[in-house]
Design a protein around this motif. Sequence first.
Motif, PDB file in Angstrom:
ATOM      1  N   GLY A 321       0.817  -1.207   0.000  1.00 26.67           N
ATOM      2  CA  GLY A 321       0.000   0.000   0.000  1.00 26.67           C
ATOM      3  C   GLY A 321       0.847   1.251   0.000  1.00 26.67           C
ATOM      4  O   GLY A 321       2.079   1.204   0.167  1.00 26.67           O
ATOM      5  N   ARG A 322       0.203   2.410  -0.141  1.00 27.28           N
ATOM      6  CA  ARG A 322       0.929   3.671  -0.233  1.00 27.28           C
ATOM      7  C   ARG A 322       1.752   3.933   1.022  1.00 27.28           C
ATOM      8  O   ARG A 322       2.901   4.379   0.935  1.00 27.28           O
ATOM      9  N   ALA A 323       1.194   3.640   2.192  1.00 30.85           N
ATOM     10  CA  ALA A 323       1.926   3.871   3.438  1.00 30.85           C
ATOM     11  C   ALA A 323       3.153   2.969   3.529  1.00 30.85           C
ATOM     12  O   ALA A 323       4.218   3.383   4.010  1.00 30.85           O
ATOM     13  N   GLN A 324       3.015   1.718   3.071  1.00 32.81           N
ATOM     14  CA  GLN A 324       4.148   0.798   3.094  1.00 32.81           C
ATOM     15  C   GLN A 324       5.223   1.234   2.101  1.00 32.81           C
ATOM     16  O   GLN A 324       6.427   1.120   2.376  1.00 32.81           O
ATOM     17  N   THR A 352       7.267  12.818  -5.126  1.00 35.58           N
ATOM     18  CA  THR A 352       7.250  11.767  -4.104  1.00 35.58           C
ATOM     19  C   THR A 352       6.340  12.149  -2.944  1.00 35.58           C
ATOM     20  O   THR A 352       5.542  11.334  -2.469  1.00 35.58           O
ATOM     21  N   ALA A 353       6.448  13.387  -2.474  1.00 36.28           N
ATOM     22  CA  ALA A 353       5.617  13.835  -1.342  1.00 36.28           C
ATOM     23  C   ALA A 353       4.144  13.890  -1.735  1.00 36.28           C
ATOM     24  O   ALA A 353       3.263  13.571  -0.925  1.00 36.28           O
ATOM     25  N   VAL A 354       3.862  14.282  -2.967  1.00 31.79           N
ATOM     26  CA  VAL A 354       2.476  14.363  -3.436  1.00 31.79           C
ATOM     27  C   VAL A 354       1.872  12.969  -3.557  1.00 31.79           C
ATOM     28  O   VAL A 354       0.762  12.703  -3.089  1.00 31.79           O
ATOM     29  N   ARG A 355       2.635  12.063  -4.178  1.00 39.53           N
ATOM     30  CA  ARG A 355       2.094  10.727  -4.485  1.00 39.53           C
ATOM     31  C   ARG A 355       1.995   9.833  -3.258  1.00 39.53           C
ATOM     32  O   ARG A 355       1.007   9.104  -3.094  1.00 39.53           O
ATOM     33  N   LEU A 356       3.000   9.877  -2.391  1.00 39.09           N
ATOM     34  CA  LEU A 356       3.039   8.937  -1.269  1.00 39.09           C
ATOM     35  C   LEU A 356       2.507   9.508   0.039  1.00 39.09           C
ATOM     36  O   LEU A 356       2.118   8.757   0.929  1.00 39.09           O
ATOM     37  N   ARG A 357       2.515  10.840   0.162  1.00 33.76           N
ATOM     38  CA  ARG A 357       2.038  11.445   1.409  1.00 33.76           C
ATOM     39  C   ARG A 357       0.801  12.307   1.228  1.00 33.76           C
ATOM     40  O   ARG A 357       0.245  12.811   2.209  1.00 33.76           O
ATOM     41  N   GLY A 358       0.387  12.512  -0.018  1.00 35.50           N
ATOM     42  CA  GLY A 358      -0.768  13.361  -0.259  1.00 35.50           C
ATOM     43  C   GLY A 358      -0.507  14.822  -0.006  1.00 35.50           C
ATOM     44  O   GLY A 358      -1.445  15.591   0.286  1.00 35.50           O
TER      45      GLY A 358
END
Length: 477
Positions: A321-324, A352-358
Amino acid sequence: MKTVAAVAEVRGLRVEVGGRALVDGVSLAARAGRVTAVIGPSGSGKTTTGLALLGEYPPGARVEGLVRTRPGAVGYVPQHPASVLCPARRVGALLGDIAALRGGGRRENRRRVHEALRLARIEDPDQVLRRFPHQLSGGQQQRVVLAQALLLGASAIVADEPTTGQDAHTKAGIVAELAALAGRGMAVVLLSHDLEVVRELADEVVVMRVGRIVDRGPASAVLDEPEPEASPRVPRARRPVGPVRMRVEALTARHRTARGTVDVLHDVGITVGARECLALVGPSGSGKTTLGRCLAGLHAEHRGRILLDGVPLPNSLRARGRAQLAAVQYVFQDAKAAFDEHRPVLDQVARTAVRLRGADPAAAREEASRVLAELGLSAGTAVRRPGSLSGGELQRAALARALLARPRVLVCDEITSGLDPATRGAVLELLAELRERTELALVFITHDLAAAAALADRTAVLDAGRIECAGGGGGQR
């Protein structure tokens, strides 16, 4: 002194991209039977100058000056060898096609391939020939590219950081081979941060800074006497290591080859805790990169368990998942291959920050600019495309991109190997500071034993896919 013929040369070379001069007023010749070393900090123009000897330039470059070279006369061994190896073809097929270009029967071509691999210090040619490039370590890829250049029959070699990411034994072999090439009458242009290798090999040393040559002459005249290398100023007084962040249990990984599967890791078990750095060391081809890729989900062909904070991770990143994905980040040794050539570096880091952390895109760009600046990349450099950055600059950009995910585990694969000493020290200090501030767990894959000693709490030694020993700073947990 007798003048030695130049195989290729540039005179008054200026290469400009987007209004910025990458090199300016550079004159350099590759001369038969001689080793010319080009040294200088990351971004000084070494690679741009070396590629000009082949008649190659960054996309969109404006070139001035005299460039004299003959097609096929100069071979190139890049700092990032995977960039010139076709990922969809096995090494044997690639080298076999190159050997066939020179004529001869199948048996003769096979002999040529094995001889080139032997000269490039590949100890098990048959095993390497069956693999795809991504199934080789960075050191093995580099030696395959050297073999490729030898097969092409070039009369000059431009070797861009050829000892980068190599263990001491392999480094000695590459030095011996480059010396032998020069001894056989080939011209060698060595682009390097490794002053020990430069002192041993170079007939002439050229020093570059900010795209210009600032000094040149024999190594004895240009280089100061060697001094013991100072360890990076990594703070040692810090909080104790936290609880186990990642645990690897009975990990066995395999590669698929034309003749089936080959195990490259055997029953490996390691742990790394919060605020801890575990260094993975060992000879090229020992399995260090494969282990790191398994941790990040980049190599799914394995059995055993990888646990993050006690929770098993799926083998493949596609199943994570995105968090992993954000939690376990991997910084590649081959930074160039990890970037899209058509988009500015800053945009790719911020993504990276946009895609994985929103994260909000504007806030992500601001954060990316700050992290890149901490790693020594200016705003002007960050907005350029990857092709106009040096290998060392791209390596720092790749680290920044991973950090934008705010990972809990960071796997660094030879990230200091292409950096000049000052930048290398700054990167290690930043990693040490992040480890403390964010409770980051760091897996540091390296041949740089001085860096490992400065940064790591424990060291695990891999050899032939097995952990031979692990210790230091509290031992294996």
